[in-house]
Write an enzyme that holds these catalytic residues in place. Structure first.
Site, PDB file in Angstrom:
ATOM      1  CG  HIS A 175     105.386  49.324 -66.902  1.00 40.50           C
ATOM      2  ND1 HIS A 175     106.293  50.673 -66.972  1.00 40.50           N
ATOM      3  CD2 HIS A 175     104.806  49.461 -65.850  1.00 40.50           C
ATOM      4  CE1 HIS A 175     106.232  51.007 -65.822  1.00 40.50           C
ATOM      5  NE2 HIS A 175     105.216  50.366 -65.143  1.00 40.50           N
ATOM      6  CB  SER A 235     106.994  51.316 -62.426  1.00 42.95           C
ATOM      7  OG  SER A 235     105.601  52.112 -62.754  1.00 42.95           O
ATOM      8  CD  GLU A 266     107.958  50.504 -70.383  1.00 41.24           C
ATOM      9  OE1 GLU A 266     107.495  50.967 -69.496  1.00 41.24           O
ATOM     10  OE2 GLU A 266     109.108  49.799 -70.476  1.00 41.24           O
TER      11      GLU A 266
END
Length: 298
Positions: free
Chosen positions: A270, A146, A240
């Protein structure tokens, strides 16, 4: 078809999101993440040892079979505002096992107390510390999920610009590289994503950026010059909102001459790798990360 456990995880994440007030301070968000990830016990053979990487707090995470010569520098996700070595210790341990390497799990400074470029400064300092310890760059890799995936690319760019030797590879899990949220998937996949939504993401971006422009290259590496970077492995799910972050950074890197392996997982959410203790696809993806890194090092 995805495993049955995926829907259970999605339901759990949606339920958690539904009770979160729209405006939470950083301390509360951090505590919530620590509590949630603390429910997953660490395997008995995974060791975590605190260390100072130059001036940066970190920890060595490894299994008994990990090579003493190969290291993955890991920078965690959490939108640059939350997350820690605690929240990502299990993932670091699983990467250690899959890659047969030690993992330096970096506890970089967080926003809003420490906005950009603090995270990049800490990640580059930790990498240079590894070099100073005698680790060969061709036996190193940088990885993150991320925000950590975006930080992985930004760190590589900063190291290249400074003339530091490149590691063998970079690994990005669901990377966040566009701090404006203008990717098409930010809207088209919103109904599928139980974790990341544009309004919340933009608030986190503001905490990280402060007064900086959202296209500042080392904050949003989608806009950085990516030439001269080492090979990249990028993993992302089709369910996502950050799908287009992954595909766009892969395209830009390829156009800059970087060797890119883009691995898109159907129906995955995610950073699905973080759910490896209960999600078979998460562990399979980590195993593939290990295979990729072993091949790069060999």
């Amino acid at each position: 078809m995805p495993s049955d456990m995926l829907q259970t995880i999605i339901d759990m994440m949606r339920a958690q999101r539904s009770v979160i007030p729209p405006e939470l301070d950083a301390a509360v968000m951090r505590a919530n993440m620590e509590q949630m990830t603390g429910l997953m016990p660490l395997p008995a053979d995974v060791t975590a040892e605190p260390v100072r990487a130059a001036d940066v707090p970190a920890e060595w995470v490894h299994v008994p079979t990990a090579s003493a010569e190969h290291v993955v520098l890991y920078v965690h996700g959490g939108a640059y505002v939350i997350g820690s070595v605690n929240t990502h210790r299990d993932l670091a341990g699983r990467i250690s096992r899959a890659a047969g390497a030690r993992v330096l799990n970096v506890d970089y400074r967080l926003a809003p107390e420490h906005p950009h470029p603090a995270a990049v400064e800490d990640a580059t300092a930790a990498y240079r510390w590894l070099l100073a310890q005698g680790y060969a760059p061709e036996r190193l890799a940088i990885a993150g999920d991320s925000a950590g995936g975006g930080l992985t690319v930004a760190t590589l760019v900063a190291l290249r610009d400074a003339g530091d030797p490149m590691p063998a590879a970079g690994v990005c899990l669901s990377p966040w590289v566009d701090l404006e949220g203008i990717g098409e998937s930010m809207s088209s996949r919103a109904h599928l994503d139980p974790m990341v939504q544009k309004d919340h993401l933009l608030r986190m971006a503001k905490l990280y950026l402060g007064d900086l422009h959202p296209r500042t290259p080392l904050a949003a590496p989608l806009y950085a010059d990516l030439s001269g970077l080492p090979p990249l492995l990028i993993q992302v799910g089709t369910a996502e909102t950050l799908l287009d972050d992954a595909t766009r950074i892969a395209e830009r890197a390829r156009k800059a001459g970087v060797t890119v392996t883009l691995d898109v997982w159907d129906d995955m959410i995610h950073v699905f790798q973080a759910f490896a203790p209960i999600l078979p696809e998460g562990q399979k993806a980590i195993d593939q990360i290990g295979e990729y890194l072993r091949a790069r090092w060999s």
